[in-house]
Design an enzyme around this catalytic site. Sequence first.
Site, PDB file in Angstrom:
ATOM      1  N   GLY A  18       0.772  -1.240   0.000  1.00 10.60           N
ATOM      2  CA  GLY A  18       0.000   0.000   0.000  1.00 10.60           C
ATOM      3  C   GLY A  18       0.802   1.287   0.000  1.00 10.60           C
ATOM      4  O   GLY A  18       0.300   2.323   0.425  1.00 10.60           O
ATOM      5  N   ARG A  71     -15.139 -15.412  -9.221  1.00 12.02           N
ATOM      6  CA  ARG A  71     -14.882 -14.040  -9.633  1.00 12.02           C
ATOM      7  C   ARG A  71     -16.171 -13.210  -9.577  1.00 12.02           C
ATOM      8  O   ARG A  71     -16.173 -12.059  -9.147  1.00 12.02           O
ATOM      9  CB  ARG A  71     -14.386 -14.101 -11.084  1.00 12.02           C
ATOM     10  CG  ARG A  71     -13.311 -13.145 -11.433  1.00 12.02           C
ATOM     11  CD  ARG A  71     -12.729 -13.544 -12.772  1.00 12.02           C
ATOM     12  NE  ARG A  71     -11.488 -14.267 -12.589  1.00 12.02           N
ATOM     13  CZ  ARG A  71     -10.314 -13.677 -12.399  1.00 12.02           C
ATOM     14  NH1 ARG A  71     -10.212 -12.361 -12.379  1.00 12.02           N
ATOM     15  NH2 ARG A  71      -9.224 -14.376 -12.222  1.00 12.02           N
ATOM     16  N   MET A  96      -3.785  -6.815  -7.146  1.00  9.52           N
ATOM     17  CA  MET A  96      -3.230  -7.873  -7.990  1.00  9.52           C
ATOM     18  C   MET A  96      -4.282  -8.873  -8.485  1.00  9.52           C
ATOM     19  O   MET A  96      -3.984 -10.045  -8.699  1.00  9.52           O
ATOM     20  CB  MET A  96      -2.085  -8.582  -7.252  1.00  9.52           C
ATOM     21  CG  MET A  96      -0.981  -7.646  -6.792  1.00  9.52           C
ATOM     22  SD  MET A  96      -0.341  -6.508  -8.063  1.00  9.52           S
ATOM     23  CE  MET A  96       0.903  -7.544  -8.829  1.00  9.52           C
ATOM     24  N   ARG A  97      -5.509  -8.411  -8.658  1.00  8.25           N
ATOM     25  CA  ARG A  97      -6.555  -9.248  -9.253  1.00  8.25           C
ATOM     26  C   ARG A  97      -6.939  -8.659 -10.591  1.00  8.25           C
ATOM     27  O   ARG A  97      -7.101  -7.449 -10.713  1.00  8.25           O
ATOM     28  CB  ARG A  97      -7.815  -9.237  -8.375  1.00  8.25           C
ATOM     29  CG  ARG A  97      -7.703 -10.013  -7.120  1.00  8.25           C
ATOM     30  CD  ARG A  97      -7.829 -11.465  -7.354  1.00  8.25           C
ATOM     31  NE  ARG A  97      -9.146 -11.866  -7.825  1.00  8.25           N
ATOM     32  CZ  ARG A  97      -9.592 -13.111  -7.772  1.00  8.25           C
ATOM     33  NH1 ARG A  97      -8.834 -14.061  -7.279  1.00  8.25           N
ATOM     34  NH2 ARG A  97     -10.793 -13.414  -8.222  1.00  8.25           N
ATOM     35  N   VAL A  98      -7.098  -9.504 -11.573  1.00  7.03           N
ATOM     36  CA  VAL A  98      -7.592  -9.023 -12.864  1.00  7.03           C
ATOM     37  C   VAL A  98      -9.107  -8.883 -12.752  1.00  7.03           C
ATOM     38  O   VAL A  98      -9.788  -9.792 -12.279  1.00  7.03           O
ATOM     39  CB  VAL A  98      -7.213 -10.010 -13.990  1.00  7.03           C
ATOM     40  CG1 VAL A  98      -7.834  -9.581 -15.311  1.00  7.03           C
ATOM     41  CG2 VAL A  98      -5.692 -10.093 -14.110  1.00  7.03           C
ATOM     42  N   LEU A  99      -9.636  -7.742 -13.167  1.00  7.91           N
ATOM     43  CA  LEU A  99     -11.079  -7.499 -13.089  1.00  7.91           C
ATOM     44  C   LEU A  99     -11.742  -7.909 -14.400  1.00  7.91           C
ATOM     45  O   LEU A  99     -11.148  -7.791 -15.470  1.00  7.91           O
ATOM     46  CB  LEU A  99     -11.331  -6.015 -12.793  1.00  7.91           C
ATOM     47  CG  LEU A  99     -10.819  -5.576 -11.414  1.00  7.91           C
ATOM     48  CD1 LEU A  99     -10.723  -4.057 -11.331  1.00  7.91           C
ATOM     49  CD2 LEU A  99     -11.707  -6.133 -10.303  1.00  7.91           C
ATOM     50  N   HIS A 115       1.104   1.061 -13.043  1.00 10.20           N
ATOM     51  CA  HIS A 115       1.822  -0.143 -13.463  1.00 10.20           C
ATOM     52  C   HIS A 115       3.319   0.173 -13.512  1.00 10.20           C
ATOM     53  O   HIS A 115       3.714   1.213 -14.046  1.00 10.20           O
ATOM     54  CB  HIS A 115       1.322  -0.580 -14.845  1.00 10.20           C
ATOM     55  CG  HIS A 115       1.979  -1.830 -15.321  1.00 10.20           C
ATOM     56  ND1 HIS A 115       1.640  -3.079 -14.841  1.00 10.20           N
ATOM     57  CD2 HIS A 115       2.990  -2.027 -16.203  1.00 10.20           C
ATOM     58  CE1 HIS A 115       2.403  -3.989 -15.420  1.00 10.20           C
ATOM     59  NE2 HIS A 115       3.230  -3.380 -16.249  1.00 10.20           N
ATOM     60  N   GLU A 180       6.806   6.417  -8.649  1.00  8.28           N
ATOM     61  CA  GLU A 180       5.370   6.098  -8.640  1.00  8.28           C
ATOM     62  C   GLU A 180       4.637   6.960  -7.619  1.00  8.28           C
ATOM     63  O   GLU A 180       3.521   7.434  -7.852  1.00  8.28           O
ATOM     64  CB  GLU A 180       5.142   4.621  -8.304  1.00  8.28           C
ATOM     65  CG  GLU A 180       5.600   3.653  -9.376  1.00  8.28           C
ATOM     66  CD  GLU A 180       5.260   2.205  -9.023  1.00  8.28           C
ATOM     67  OE1 GLU A 180       4.139   1.941  -8.556  1.00  8.28           O
ATOM     68  OE2 GLU A 180       6.125   1.335  -9.205  1.00  8.28           O
TER      69      GLU A 180
END
Length: 211
Positions: A18, A71, A96-99, A115, A180
Amino acid sequence: MAEADRRVRLAILISGRGSNMEALLRAAQADRAFPAEPVLVVSNRGDAAGLARAAALGVETAVVESRGRSRADFEAELGACLEAHRVELVALAGFMRVLTPAFVARWEGRLLNIHPSLLPRYPGLETHARALAAGDREAGATVHLVTAELDSGPILAQARVPVRPGDTAETLGLRVLAEEHQLYPRALAAYLSGTAPVAPPPGLLAAPRAD
Ligand code: GAR
């Protein structure tokens, strides 16, 4: 509240440390003119260190666990949580989850990601190791809108750093990470102010401030 003072209600989604989330929270807390108000931090893992960081900064947190369920189930709960907090903009910060395309479509123009590479180079994982293996002389980070295709949405802003002799993925990653933390608040504010290369949906554009 006068319309000129309206801040967009922001949720930040995390999975771990975070530090980018913290940079966004601190930027919003430090500057009255920052155009977003973080109202919620959501983690898809109950053990994410970032949850304690958010709480220490006085921001409400929620856990929507992604493990051990479908999902569709996960995203239904996540969506309901965001709606319940009247969230208008979502910033993925080490999430870190693909939506799914359906979730992304629901939040079109309202879903940002950071990213750790100079997209379109190195979508996906292990970005710093891949930049080193390719012999790149510079690396960096990208803030972009999320679309259905992974790490491929319209770019809002990038930050570049040099690759130094002897760099490892770790040393390079730390150099990029420091950038970042500057880049994400700046890109998000520019997007909401209409000064990024892509315009936000009409309802998100921050009204010009009176002061
Ligand atoms: C950051 O470097 C972010 O760019 C990256 O994960 C790190 C999270 O660190 N995100 C991705 O790789 C997304 N695919 P943080 O939790 O300390 O912000």
